[in-house]
Structure formats: C-alpha cells, structure tokens
Design a protein around this motif. Structure first.
Motif, mmCIF file in Angstrom:
data_model
loop_
_atom_site.group_PDB
_atom_site.id
_atom_site.type_symbol
_atom_site.label_atom_id
_atom_site.label_comp_id
_atom_site.label_asym_id
_atom_site.label_seq_id
_atom_site.Cartn_x
_atom_site.Cartn_y
_atom_site.Cartn_z
ATOM 1 N N ALA A 12 4.964 4.138 -13.959
ATOM 2 C CA ALA A 12 6.160 4.172 -13.117
ATOM 3 C C ALA A 12 6.369 2.836 -12.405
ATOM 4 O O ALA A 12 7.494 2.413 -12.165
ATOM 5 N N LEU A 13 5.257 2.165 -12.065
ATOM 6 C CA LEU A 13 5.355 0.894 -11.345
ATOM 7 C C LEU A 13 5.500 -0.296 -12.295
ATOM 8 O O LEU A 13 5.692 -1.432 -11.854
ATOM 9 N N GLY A 14 5.348 -0.018 -13.591
ATOM 10 C CA GLY A 14 5.424 -1.108 -14.552
ATOM 11 C C GLY A 14 4.180 -1.977 -14.546
ATOM 12 O O GLY A 14 4.236 -3.172 -14.821
ATOM 13 N N LEU A 15 3.053 -1.383 -14.180
ATOM 14 C CA LEU A 15 1.787 -2.123 -14.163
ATOM 15 C C LEU A 15 0.845 -1.518 -15.193
ATOM 16 O O LEU A 15 1.015 -0.369 -15.609
ATOM 17 N N ALA A 38 3.208 10.887 -8.983
ATOM 18 C CA ALA A 38 2.507 11.164 -10.244
ATOM 19 C C ALA A 38 1.383 12.171 -10.036
ATOM 20 O O ALA A 38 0.546 12.339 -10.920
ATOM 21 N N GLU A 39 1.369 12.817 -8.878
ATOM 22 C CA GLU A 39 0.369 13.832 -8.551
ATOM 23 C C GLU A 39 -1.063 13.331 -8.768
ATOM 24 O O GLU A 39 -1.912 14.009 -9.344
ATOM 25 N N GLY A 40 -1.257 12.082 -8.339
ATOM 26 C CA GLY A 40 -2.614 11.537 -8.367
ATOM 27 C C GLY A 40 -3.032 10.964 -9.708
ATOM 28 O O GLY A 40 -4.131 10.435 -9.852
ATOM 29 N N ASN A 41 -2.141 11.033 -10.700
ATOM 30 C CA ASN A 41 -2.484 10.488 -12.014
ATOM 31 C C ASN A 41 -2.235 8.974 -12.013
ATOM 32 O O ASN A 41 -1.094 8.512 -11.977
ATOM 33 N N VAL A 42 -3.332 8.202 -12.039
ATOM 34 C CA VAL A 42 -3.229 6.749 -11.904
ATOM 35 C C VAL A 42 -2.445 6.134 -13.074
ATOM 36 O O VAL A 42 -1.610 5.253 -12.870
ATOM 37 N N ALA A 85 3.867 6.182 -5.173
ATOM 38 C CA ALA A 85 3.843 6.292 -6.639
ATOM 39 C C ALA A 85 2.764 7.275 -7.084
ATOM 40 O O ALA A 85 2.968 8.083 -7.998
ATOM 41 N N LEU A 86 1.631 7.205 -6.406
ATOM 42 C CA LEU A 86 0.535 8.127 -6.741
ATOM 43 C C LEU A 86 0.923 9.569 -6.436
ATOM 44 O O LEU A 86 0.617 10.491 -7.188
ATOM 45 N N LYS A 87 1.633 9.713 -5.315
ATOM 46 C CA LYS A 87 2.040 11.050 -4.899
ATOM 47 C C LYS A 87 3.011 11.638 -5.929
ATOM 48 O O LYS A 87 2.877 12.779 -6.368
ATOM 49 N N ALA A 137 0.838 -1.206 0.000
ATOM 50 C CA ALA A 137 0.000 0.000 0.000
ATOM 51 C C ALA A 137 0.871 1.254 0.000
ATOM 52 O O ALA A 137 0.603 2.218 -0.720
ATOM 53 N N ASP A 138 1.961 1.216 0.797
ATOM 54 C CA ASP A 138 2.884 2.359 0.847
ATOM 55 C C ASP A 138 3.480 2.659 -0.516
ATOM 56 O O ASP A 138 3.603 3.806 -0.943
ATOM 57 N N LEU A 139 3.853 1.572 -1.190
ATOM 58 C CA LEU A 139 4.460 1.692 -2.518
ATOM 59 C C LEU A 139 3.513 2.434 -3.472
ATOM 60 O O LEU A 139 3.892 3.378 -4.166
#
Ligand SMILES: [Zn+2]
Length: 574
Positions: free
Chosen positions: A555-558, A545-549, A541-543, A535-537
């Motif tokens: 960035a996470l490779g997903l 990317a400024e909330g851009n999913v 990552a969201l932070k 969850a932290d990860l």
C-alpha cells in the motif's frame, strides 16, 4: 604512477575549497572558543607572535629558536592534515595534499600559491614547489631585525613538512630557497623526501627525524603505568574503560588531583553536577590506589529508602527487625580491603550520617541489631551534586561529617566548561556504541558535530553519551550520524557559522545554505515532526492492512524489507 598537481587545477575549484574550509571554522560566540572542525583555535595579534619569537631568540639564540619554531609549525601541519583526513576523507591524495596550502592560507599565516607538485605513491617519492606571498613571519622578523641574511619563515616551513609527511606517510622536508625576509618579492619553498636533502640536512635535527622509527621506539618503551595515568594532549583520543577522557585544562586539573590523592588513604569528596562522571572518576581513583586489588563497591544514597539505609550500609544481624530473617553484611563489609563509593551523600538520613562518621573516624562498624563491632578497612569516596556547606547551614547535613569528608575535595567540571573534550568524548562513545550495537556508522556529520560543540549539555557527559548512543542506533547503516539522529527533543542554541564573502570577509551563513544552519529550534522541531509524521503513516498503513506488513508495504509502495527496516528504526517492530 606519477600524480601531479598545479596551480591551475588545484588552487581554484578542487574540493575542499577555501569556502568549504571556512565552513569548518566555527565561532562559539561568548564561549571563549573558536573551532576549526574539532580543533580549538585562538585569534592572536601577529605582532604578539612576533614578540614571542623575539623572546625565544633572546633566551635561546637563533639556532635553537629556529628549531623550536620549525617543530611548532610541523605540529600545526600534522594537526591540519588530520583535520583534512577527518573532515574531508578522500581517496584522492592529490586533493588532500593540495588542501594544505589552503588551510595554511585560511589560518592567515601566509598566502600560499602552488607552483607544482608531483608524487609517486608506490615509489614513495614527492617533489613540490610553492610560493608564499606576504609571509607574516617574515614581516615580524623584518620589523624587529631588519633584513635577514638567511630565510626566516621557520614556523611556516615546518608546516608543509608536517602536513605532507602526515598525509604521505613518509618524511618530507620543505626548505625555503628564497625568503621575503631577505628582500625577495615572495618566498619560494621546495619540498622533497627527507633523504633527498642528504643525511646532514639541518632540518633533520630540528624536526627530530627520522621520525617514523623514533616514534615507534618511544611507544614501545612507554611504561604501562605512565600510559595508564597520563592524559597527554597529543590529539590522539585517550580512551579508558570509562569516560575519564579529556585534554581540557579543567579536566586535567581534576584528573591530576585524583592521581595525587589516589595512593593515600584520604577520604575524597567529588563535587560536580549530575552526569559529569563522578563514578568514573572514583573508579579511576580506585584503580590507581594501592587498594586496586580489593573490591570497588558503589552505592547511590538517594536510591535507598531512609529506613533501609543503615542496614544496607552496615549490614544486619538476624532478628534485628521484622523481616531480618538472616544475618547479612552491608556495603561497608563488602568493600572491605577496597573502596566504597557513596554517591549523592547529601541524601543520607541524619542518623546514618552519625554512623558513617564513626566508621570513618574509628574504622569500625556495627551491624544493625548487632552487639559487636567489626573492623572496616574501607576507603570512602563520597560524591555530591549539591553544595554540602549549604546543606550544613540548612541543618540537613552534619557539620562534623562534612569536615571529615572535606579532607580532599575534587571538583569535576561540567561538560560546558570543558568543551575542548567534546570531540574526544564523541570519538570514545562512537567507538563504544558502534561495537556494542554492532552498527557500522562511519562518524558524525559536520553539522551534527558543530551542533554538539555549541550545545550546553545540562545533563553533562551522561547526556552526550545518550545522544551518541541514540545517534548510532538511529543512523542509517553505513551512513553518518546527523543532527536529527541526535536531537530528537530539546534545544540547541544557535551559533555563529561563518562564510566567506567574495572580498574574503567572514559573514554569517545565509539560511539558504541548509548544511550549516539547522542549529535553531524551529528546524529541529520540524525534523522531529517529520519523524513522527513518518511513524504515523506506517502506523495507519499497518492498521489498514490489519497488521500484515507485506500488505502495508504494498500500500505504501515500499518493499517489505524496506518497511520492516523503517519500522524497526521507529521502534515499531522488534
Ligand atoms: Zn620567507
């Protein structure tokens, strides 16, 4: 299509192996329970079973005893077939049929060696031959009677009949052709379709064949009232609207008392720990009573402030106190003609206790600020999770009310004292929450079920219900609920998980065999930590990317869909 099985391929490596079956065996040390998957087992001296057999022969004669033992063995086979279907679900009927001899062997009744069997699913034909070595039943018979003139492994012959008939879906009868009880070096049994043995085969009568028709008939004619009020330990989940589900002795005792008292007017006191299902029991009592057409009204006395208790219970007349701008009825009036359930009765204010006593004794109430009495045709069920006698001694509870309430006390057992019901309750809640949350979870993993069977449930059924609901939500779609989906906090006591040594001794499973060990807190904690780290990860990552999913996913490779799914699972996205 004809399928075949034989010793070479099936008594060796095919799944479930004897070792895998042993993993389904579970000793809840010190708890008075041994489990084979979700079935409670007992260890009993073979001689004692022999003695029981002898007593039944003496009391009823050889033929009746034979029938009794065949049916018992048949039932044992049916149960084990259900176990195999549940724990090792497989499309491959050959493997499932071949597992029967191994379970039978594991249970210690006899060593079964498959000579061969064949079946045709479409045509519905079955034929099989097996050898039995060292039959315990034959041994007991010889010990008490000497050599027999006909086969004596009655219970053991019933077993494959029940097992094979259940899996195959058609009646299959096994018969002993040679028996070590008659002096043969081993028993030899043959199984084939019931009709192949002829209309007058004695097993038909012993086993109550033709069972498919008979079974259906008994279901059709069952009286609805009987179905509603009985909890027959058939192994079938007994599902009611609420969690009044179970087959354990302590549960059935409580349930029987509810049924006994239901159609009287007696005040009932339900005693039990928090979360044992006292409200469900009271609803059940109401449904079974002659007041079932009237209202069922429940009030938790601990949930309302002392100053409001009287007006809530008995109603209020306009102008009785500041704020009483209109007259309104209380719980007693609302429950008129029905049942009033008062939970946590011990927390009722002392003054209100006096008024309740009067309502129970004189069957009238008086609204707060009122002058006239109102008849109260109400049956009261009170519940407490503290010892009321102790409250009386401490001067917090009126003794006269205590005796009034204590006309018919029913003690509802905590879940840890009715562990036999855990599998039924799990089934019940799984079905409930699968439907409610529209999740296609297939069931519980083995280690999740084993952990539940070993857990002490301080929060009782409510806790189990919460665990299953959480698990159903948390598990992957189409997957099963595993241990980390259930216990996200708290402890699970370690229990004894046996494995088989090469010599056939039971030993505790080594920690290398991950599948059965994570019942210990450290591993649970690490599972929880893993979830939190994940969850932290995502959060960071969201932070970034400024909330851009989409950007966070890149960035996470997903994939975006995958990240969305995981965020939802962690409650980070609605
Ligand atoms: Zn025999």
């Amino acid at each position: 299509m004809l399928s075949r099985g034989a010793f070479s391929e099936l008594d060796t490596g095919a799944s479930p192996t004897l070792s895998e079956l042993t993993e389904a065996l579970h000793f809840a040390l010190g708890d008075g329970r041994i489990w084979l998957n979700a079935q409670r087992m007992v260890l009993m001296q073979s001689q004692v079973l022999g003695r029981l057999r002898q007593e039944i022969i003496d009391a009823f004669g050889m033929e009746v005893a034979k029938g009794i033992f065949m049916r018992v063995g048949y039932m044992q086979g049916v149960r084990d077939a259900e176990l195999i279907q549940k724990r090792f679900p497989s499309e491959d009927l050959t493997h499932a049929l071949a597992a029967g001899p191994r379970v039978h062997t594991l249970e210690g009744f006899v060593k079964v060696v498959t000579k061969q069997f064949e079946f045709d699913r479409e045509k519905g034909t079955y034929f099989g031959e097996f050898y039995w070595h060292d039959s315990s039943e034959a041994g007991e018979h010889i010990a008490l009677h000497g050599l027999a003139s006909e086969p004596v492994c009655w219970m053991q012959t019933g077993y494959p009949s029940g097992y094979t008939s259940t899996l195959f879906g058609r009646p299959v009868i096994f018969r002993e052709i040679e028996c070590s009880g008659m002096g043969a070096s081993r028993c030899y049994v043959v199984g084939q379709n019931a009709e192949e043995w002829g209309e007058d085969a004695p097993e038909r009568a012993f086993l109550g064949l033709d069972w498919p028709r008979q079974r259906r008939r008994s279901h059709d004619t069952a009286a609805p009232s009987a179905a509603k009020s009985s909890a027959v330990p058939t192994g079938e989940p007994v599902v009611g609207g609420d969690a009044v589900v179970g087959v354990s002795a302590s549960f059935l005792r409580a349930r029987l008392m509810v049924e006994k008292v239901a159609d009287t007017e007696a005040t009932v006191l339900l005693v039990g720990e928090s979360g044992v299902g006292k409200e469900s029991f009271s609803q059940q009592l109401h449904r079974l009573s002659s007041r079932s057409d009237g209202p069922f009204v429940a009030l938790n006395c601990a949930a309302i402030p002392d100053t409001l208790v009287e007006s809530e219970l008995f109603g209020v007349e306009k102008g009785a106190f500041t704020g009483a701008v209109a007259s309104r009825p209380g719980y007693f009036e609302r429950a008129n003609g029905g049942t009033l359930f008062l939970d946590e009765i011990a927390s009722l204010a002392y003054a209100a206790q006096g008024k309740l006593l009067r309502a129970l004794q004189e069957r009238v109430i008086e609204r707060v600020g009122g002058v006239k009495t109102v008849p109260a045709d109400v049956r009261v069920i009170a519940a407490s999770n503290v010892d009321l006698a102790e409250e009386v001694r401490a001067g917090r509870f009126r003794e006269d009310l205590y005796f009034r309430l204590c006309v018919f006390p029913i003690s509802i057992p905590p879940l840890r004292e009715r562990r036999d019901d855990i599998p039924l309750l799990v089934d019940h809640f799984l079905r409930l929450f699968r439907e409610r949350h529209r999740r296609d979870v297939v069931g519980l993993s083995r280690r999740a079920m084993d952990a539940l069977l070993a857990y002490h449930f301080p929060g009782n059924i409510r806790e189990l219900q919460n665990l299953i609901e959480r698990g159903v939500i948390f598990a992957d779609p189409g997957g099963s609920v595993d241990i980390q989906h259930l216990f996200t906090a708290g402890e699970v006591p370690q229990s004894f998980q046996p494995s088989l040594t090469p010599e056939g001794r039971l030993a505790a499973l080594s920690s290398a065999r991950g599948a059965s060990t994570p019942l210990q807190t450290p591993m649970l904690r690490s599972a929880q930590e893993l979830v939190m780290a994940e969850a932290d990860l995502y959060r960071s990552a969201l932070k970034q990317a400024e909330g851009n999913v989409s950007a966070a996913a890149r960035a996470l490779g997903l994939s975006r869909a995958k990240l969305e799914y995981r965020l939802r699972k962690h409650g980070m996205l609605n």
